[in-house]
Design a protein around this motif. Structure first.
Motif, PDB file in Angstrom:
ATOM      1  N   ARG A  27       0.778  -1.103   0.060  1.00  0.00           N
ATOM      2  CA  ARG A  27      -0.016   0.158   0.056  1.00  0.00           C
ATOM      3  C   ARG A  27       0.938   1.237   0.001  1.00  0.00           C
ATOM      4  NH1 ARG A  27      -2.563  -2.752   4.218  1.00  0.00           N
ATOM      5  NH2 ARG A  27      -1.524  -1.256   5.689  1.00  0.00           N
ATOM      6  N   HIS A  28       1.853   1.276   0.665  1.00  0.00           N
ATOM      7  CA  HIS A  28       2.897   2.415   0.899  1.00  0.00           C
ATOM      8  C   HIS A  28       3.500   2.662  -0.551  1.00  0.00           C
ATOM      9  CE1 HIS A  28       3.313   2.270   5.444  1.00  0.00           C
ATOM     10  NE2 HIS A  28       2.054   2.617   5.048  1.00  0.00           N
ATOM     11  N   LEU A  29       4.039   1.660  -1.151  1.00  0.00           N
ATOM     12  CA  LEU A  29       4.525   1.807  -2.435  1.00  0.00           C
ATOM     13  C   LEU A  29       3.635   2.104  -3.447  1.00  0.00           C
ATOM     14  CD1 LEU A  29       7.220   1.461  -4.086  1.00  0.00           C
ATOM     15  CD2 LEU A  29       6.540  -0.852  -4.531  1.00  0.00           C
ATOM     16  N   ALA A  30       2.632   1.708  -3.514  1.00  0.00           N
ATOM     17  CA  ALA A  30       1.423   1.900  -4.433  1.00  0.00           C
ATOM     18  C   ALA A  30       1.157   3.789  -4.337  1.00  0.00           C
ATOM     19  CB  ALA A  30       0.026   1.241  -4.106  1.00  0.00           C
ATOM     20  N   LEU A  31       0.910   4.159  -2.729  1.00  0.00           N
ATOM     21  CA  LEU A  31       0.922   5.350  -2.614  1.00  0.00           C
ATOM     22  C   LEU A  31       1.889   6.309  -3.176  1.00  0.00           C
ATOM     23  CD1 LEU A  31      -0.766   7.972  -1.293  1.00  0.00           C
ATOM     24  CD2 LEU A  31       0.418   7.380   0.829  1.00  0.00           C
ATOM     25  N   ALA A  32       3.019   5.891  -2.902  1.00  0.00           N
ATOM     26  CA  ALA A  32       4.213   6.670  -3.704  1.00  0.00           C
ATOM     27  C   ALA A  32       4.397   6.921  -4.971  1.00  0.00           C
ATOM     28  CB  ALA A  32       5.646   6.026  -2.792  1.00  0.00           C
ATOM     29  N   VAL A  33       4.029   5.725  -5.618  1.00  0.00           N
ATOM     30  CA  VAL A  33       3.993   5.563  -6.757  1.00  0.00           C
ATOM     31  C   VAL A  33       2.913   6.472  -7.495  1.00  0.00           C
ATOM     32  CG1 VAL A  33       3.538   4.127  -9.134  1.00  0.00           C
ATOM     33  CG2 VAL A  33       5.020   3.323  -7.279  1.00  0.00           C
ATOM     34  N   ARG A  34       1.878   6.552  -6.753  1.00  0.00           N
ATOM     35  CA  ARG A  34       0.809   7.508  -7.376  1.00  0.00           C
ATOM     36  C   ARG A  34       1.212   8.977  -7.381  1.00  0.00           C
ATOM     37  NH1 ARG A  34      -2.777   3.737  -4.916  1.00  0.00           N
ATOM     38  NH2 ARG A  34      -2.942   5.211  -3.055  1.00  0.00           N
ATOM     39  N   MET A  35       1.795   9.244  -6.446  1.00  0.00           N
ATOM     40  CA  MET A  35       2.377  10.365  -6.188  1.00  0.00           C
ATOM     41  C   MET A  35       3.496  10.878  -6.906  1.00  0.00           C
ATOM     42  SD  MET A  35       2.103  11.214  -1.816  1.00  0.00           S
ATOM     43  CE  MET A  35       2.433  13.009  -2.069  1.00  0.00           C
ATOM     44  N   LEU A  36       4.367  10.225  -7.193  1.00  0.00           N
ATOM     45  CA  LEU A  36       5.650  10.487  -7.785  1.00  0.00           C
ATOM     46  C   LEU A  36       5.799  10.173  -9.165  1.00  0.00           C
ATOM     47  CD1 LEU A  36       8.153   9.605  -4.718  1.00  0.00           C
ATOM     48  CD2 LEU A  36       7.087  12.035  -5.459  1.00  0.00           C
ATOM     49  N   GLY A  37       4.908   9.148  -9.667  1.00  0.00           N
ATOM     50  CA  GLY A  37       4.912   8.854 -11.066  1.00  0.00           C
ATOM     51  C   GLY A  37       5.922   7.633 -11.543  1.00  0.00           C
ATOM     52  N   ARG A  38       7.049   7.825 -10.890  1.00  0.00           N
ATOM     53  CA  ARG A  38       7.963   6.631 -11.005  1.00  0.00           C
ATOM     54  C   ARG A  38       8.415   5.751  -9.946  1.00  0.00           C
ATOM     55  NH1 ARG A  38      13.020   9.784 -12.242  1.00  0.00           N
ATOM     56  NH2 ARG A  38      13.755   7.596 -12.730  1.00  0.00           N
ATOM     57  N   THR A  39       8.604   4.348 -10.312  1.00  0.00           N
ATOM     58  CA  THR A  39       8.730   3.501  -9.416  1.00  0.00           C
ATOM     59  C   THR A  39      10.057   3.671  -8.600  1.00  0.00           C
ATOM     60  OG1 THR A  39       7.508   1.999 -10.443  1.00  0.00           O
ATOM     61  CG2 THR A  39       8.895   0.934  -9.051  1.00  0.00           C
ATOM     62  N   GLU A  40      11.191   4.113  -9.344  1.00  0.00           N
ATOM     63  CA  GLU A  40      12.414   4.269  -8.601  1.00  0.00           C
ATOM     64  C   GLU A  40      12.229   5.376  -7.795  1.00  0.00           C
ATOM     65  OE1 GLU A  40      12.212   4.412 -11.974  1.00  0.00           O
ATOM     66  OE2 GLU A  40      12.671   2.456 -12.584  1.00  0.00           O
ATOM     67  N   ASP A  41      11.619   6.448  -7.833  1.00  0.00           N
ATOM     68  CA  ASP A  41      11.508   7.470  -7.069  1.00  0.00           C
ATOM     69  C   ASP A  41      10.547   7.262  -5.650  1.00  0.00           C
ATOM     70  OD1 ASP A  41      13.157   9.181  -8.584  1.00  0.00           O
ATOM     71  OD2 ASP A  41      11.298  10.239  -9.537  1.00  0.00           O
TER      72      ASP A  41
END
Length: 109
Positions: A27-41
């Motif tokens: 869930r945390h990774l999905a939230l961060a991807v939605r916010m930042l747009g890049r998986t690495e970031d």
């Protein structure tokens, strides 16, 4: 006058925090991807947020509030990443410097 006793709350233990982070990782990774747009970031922000949560774990008084507390740290880290990203785009040294090589007439010392 009688003293009011507050209910005791369970503090967050290290084991509880580790378990919370492991369970909430997708869930945390999905939230961060939605916010930042890049998986690495997103992975970098998630790692930094978890590190900040680990360092500040003693400040959390209620284990029941841990999910929201960690999520708030993650959102703050994602916003910090977005600010840095926009600053890099604005600064003049964000561009690649021109490649310079000595010409055939120039001696290299």
């Amino acid at each position: 006058m009688t003293a009011v006793s507050l209910p005791l709350v369970a503090p967050l233990t290290e084991e509880d925090l580790v378990q919370l982070l492991e369970e909430a990782a997708p869930r945390h990774l999905a939230l961060a991807v939605r916010m930042l747009g890049r998986t690495e970031d997103a992975q970098d922000a998630l790692q930094e947020a978890w590190f900040r949560a680990w360092k500040a774990r003693g400040g959390l008084r209620e284990a029941a509030a841990a999910h929201g507390w960690v999520r708030r740290i993650l959102v703050a880290e994602c916003l910090r990443t977005l600010r840095r990203r926009s600053l890099r785009a604005w600064l003049p040294f964000a561009e690649e410097p021109p490649c310079w090589a000595p010409g055939p007439d120039e001696a290299v010392a």
